[in-house]
Each structure stands twice: as C-alpha cells, then as structure tokens.
Motif scaffolding. Sequence first.
Motif, PDB file in Angstrom:
ATOM      1  N   ALA A 162      45.681  47.486  46.261  1.00 19.74           N
ATOM      2  CA  ALA A 162      45.168  48.746  45.800  1.00 19.74           C
ATOM      3  C   ALA A 162      45.973  49.601  45.314  1.00 19.74           C
ATOM      4  O   ALA A 162      45.794  50.501  44.263  1.00 19.74           O
ATOM      5  N   THR A 163      47.368  49.835  45.415  1.00 20.54           N
ATOM      6  CA  THR A 163      48.119  50.734  44.876  1.00 20.54           C
ATOM      7  C   THR A 163      48.558  50.052  43.402  1.00 20.54           C
ATOM      8  O   THR A 163      48.514  51.149  42.428  1.00 20.54           O
ATOM      9  N   GLN A 164      48.647  49.003  42.819  1.00 24.92           N
ATOM     10  CA  GLN A 164      48.434  48.450  41.714  1.00 24.92           C
ATOM     11  C   GLN A 164      47.318  48.620  40.825  1.00 24.92           C
ATOM     12  O   GLN A 164      47.442  48.884  39.559  1.00 24.92           O
ATOM     13  N   GLN A 165      46.177  48.562  41.458  1.00 23.87           N
ATOM     14  CA  GLN A 165      45.060  48.875  40.777  1.00 23.87           C
ATOM     15  C   GLN A 165      44.949  50.324  40.223  1.00 23.87           C
ATOM     16  O   GLN A 165      44.520  50.521  39.219  1.00 23.87           O
ATOM     17  N   PHE A 215      47.715  50.741  37.287  1.00 26.11           N
ATOM     18  CA  PHE A 215      47.013  49.981  36.200  1.00 26.11           C
ATOM     19  C   PHE A 215      45.955  50.967  35.398  1.00 26.11           C
ATOM     20  O   PHE A 215      45.688  50.841  34.148  1.00 26.11           O
ATOM     21  N   ALA A 216      45.187  51.709  36.197  1.00 25.71           N
ATOM     22  CA  ALA A 216      44.126  52.410  35.935  1.00 25.71           C
ATOM     23  C   ALA A 216      44.365  53.816  35.373  1.00 25.71           C
ATOM     24  O   ALA A 216      43.608  54.517  35.058  1.00 25.71           O
ATOM     25  N   ARG A 240      49.989  54.547  28.446  1.00 22.84           N
ATOM     26  CA  ARG A 240      50.979  54.943  27.681  1.00 22.84           C
ATOM     27  C   ARG A 240      52.202  54.275  27.492  1.00 22.84           C
ATOM     28  O   ARG A 240      53.087  54.437  26.793  1.00 22.84           O
ATOM     29  N   LEU A 241      52.322  53.420  28.575  1.00 24.22           N
ATOM     30  CA  LEU A 241      53.418  52.466  28.465  1.00 24.22           C
ATOM     31  C   LEU A 241      53.859  51.417  27.477  1.00 24.22           C
ATOM     32  O   LEU A 241      52.761  50.970  27.045  1.00 24.22           O
ATOM     33  N   LEU A 270      46.685  41.515  36.741  1.00 16.62           N
ATOM     34  CA  LEU A 270      46.189  42.096  37.861  1.00 16.62           C
ATOM     35  C   LEU A 270      44.917  41.432  38.042  1.00 16.62           C
ATOM     36  O   LEU A 270      44.515  41.369  39.191  1.00 16.62           O
ATOM     37  N   ASP A 271      44.097  41.022  37.161  1.00 12.41           N
ATOM     38  CA  ASP A 271      42.767  40.504  37.146  1.00 12.41           C
ATOM     39  C   ASP A 271      43.108  39.250  37.964  1.00 12.41           C
ATOM     40  O   ASP A 271      42.276  38.730  38.811  1.00 12.41           O
TER      41      ASP A 271
END
Length: 325
Positions: free
Chosen positions: A171-174, A177-178, A184-185, A144-145
């Motif tokens: 935006a969806t992935q941010q 990921f947060a 927990r994955l 992501l970064d």
Amino acid sequence: MAVFTAIGDAELRRWLADYSLGDVLSFEGIASGIENSNFFLTTTAGAYVLTIFEKLAAHELPYYLELMRHLASHRVPVPDPIPRRDGALFGLLAGKPASIVTRLAGRAQLAPDARHCTEVGTMLARAHLAGRDFALAQPNLRSLDWWLSVAPALHTHLSPAERRLLDAELATQQAFFASADYARLPGGPCHCDLFRDNALFVEDDHAPPRLGGFFDYYFAGNDKWLFDLAVTANDWCIDLANGALDAVRLDALLRAYQAVRPATTDEARHWPTMLRAAALRFWVSRLYDFHRPRAAALLTPHDPGHFERILRERIAHPPTRPLTA
C-alpha cells in the motif's frame, strides 16, 4: 548452482559452427544464478560466457543483449554479446534461446569495503548516463505490477505478521508510485539486480581494487535510477547478519555516484522510501522462488527472510546518510 539444461560436446560444437570463435578448449557450468543455465566457454579465440535462457523467450532478448552492446560501446565494462556469422546476437541451443558474451576479468568480492563501493558507485552512475540514448525501452518486469500480481499467491505461505507487513508495504509503495514526485524522478535503463555477485574486481596486494565490470543484465529494465541505486545499496552497504546499513560503505557508494550524477531534490526526499521499495522487490521475488521452485540440476533458492529483515530495518531505521540534492 543452477544448470537447467545440460549440453553435450557434440551438440555444443554443432551450435558453435554458427560463430567464428575457433575450437573449444573448455566448457563448464557456472556455480551461480537461479534463472538461466550459464557456462564458461574457452575457445582458441578467447574466454566467453554461454547462457541458455530458461525463462526468457527469443522475442524478449533483444532489449537485454542490445543494452549490453550499447553500454560496452560507451566504455562501460559489461559483457559484450558476440554476434553469430549471420549477425544475430543469439540462436537456439537445445531448443532454447542462447547467447555468448565476452568474459569479464576479475572475481566477485562478497565482503566489500568502502573502496569497492566507491568503484561500484562511480560505474553505476556512468552506466545510467550512458543509457540515456539507448534506443530500446522495456519496463522493469519485476516492479510494482508484478509484486501486486504474485502477492495473493504468497499469502497462504506467510504468517499473520508477514502478511501484515507485505500488505502494508504494498500500500505504501502503490501510493508512492502514483505520486507526482515519483513521476518526476529521472530514469532510464537500469541493471535492477546489481548485487555483490554481479560485479567482478581485479585485485592484488599492491594496488587498489579495480572494477572488472557488471554482468547478469537479464533483469534489466527501464526504471528510476534511484531504484537501481537503492537495490545496490541494500546489498553492497549492509551488515548481512541483520540488514542494517553500514555508514562507511554507504557514504562511499553515494559520494562516488553523486560525483558523476548528482541527485535531484525529489530523489533526496524519497531515498528512504525507495530503499524500502528495493527491499520489498527482493523479498517478494525470493518468497516466490522459495515457495514455487523449479526443477534444476543444482538449485538452492535464496532465503526470503534476508530481505524481510532488510525491509523491517528500513522501516524502523531510515538511513541517516541522506542523498544530497
């Protein structure tokens, strides 16, 4: 094929003096890859692959090379780095870090069926579990970064519709990921680039295909195992023309993987979103490579549109074959 650094016979022989590999019988460039210069090397001691690292610095190599050694020691079929006489796993060739690894048996299968996907699913799960006690750690450097850091530079090359897709999916992935669910994955060392051309199979007409092994671990990093599985599914289990998932191959991959490592409840819930994350990762990287190419002797960047189609397909049609917890 990408060969960024050409090596002459005399230079190669001087460099190989630091190894106990006998005399050179053949040396030729490999027709694949866009990150490193790769060569088949055959000596009187055996068959190997020599890699000259065009982007990775010497201080970055221990994670990748030691991970391969670790997996090989756990009977996961991957290239095993060959130590030099001084014990080091790499040296400098043409002023760049370079290593030699064992050459795996088999050939790439670019039109896999369910049998190949079963082999890949089983071995991917085994590799994930084998990496649990690996001592080194490094994040996936194309996660992501990195997507966020290169997206602004890509905007000028995109159509309005492509920019809207990129910004919306980032935006969806941010948000994903947060989330607490993402945290927990389960995860650990991942290949992060397990495409059809990064696995080899031994095949004949009288026996089922046998996996020769996985290779090209130079995008590896610690990530969520679900991401690694999604990257794999998005290449091995799709119709290349339109990016749609193939139910038979996907079922084979997931059943084989989960027979070794069952999915968690959180993984099952977020499988569709992780498939989108895996598609986004390669859409962004292919856009970057296409619009910011490097010089190479022979280099054809991959089509960014392929993973744009896959991302749109995952958004429009989430998988009907879920993971089961």
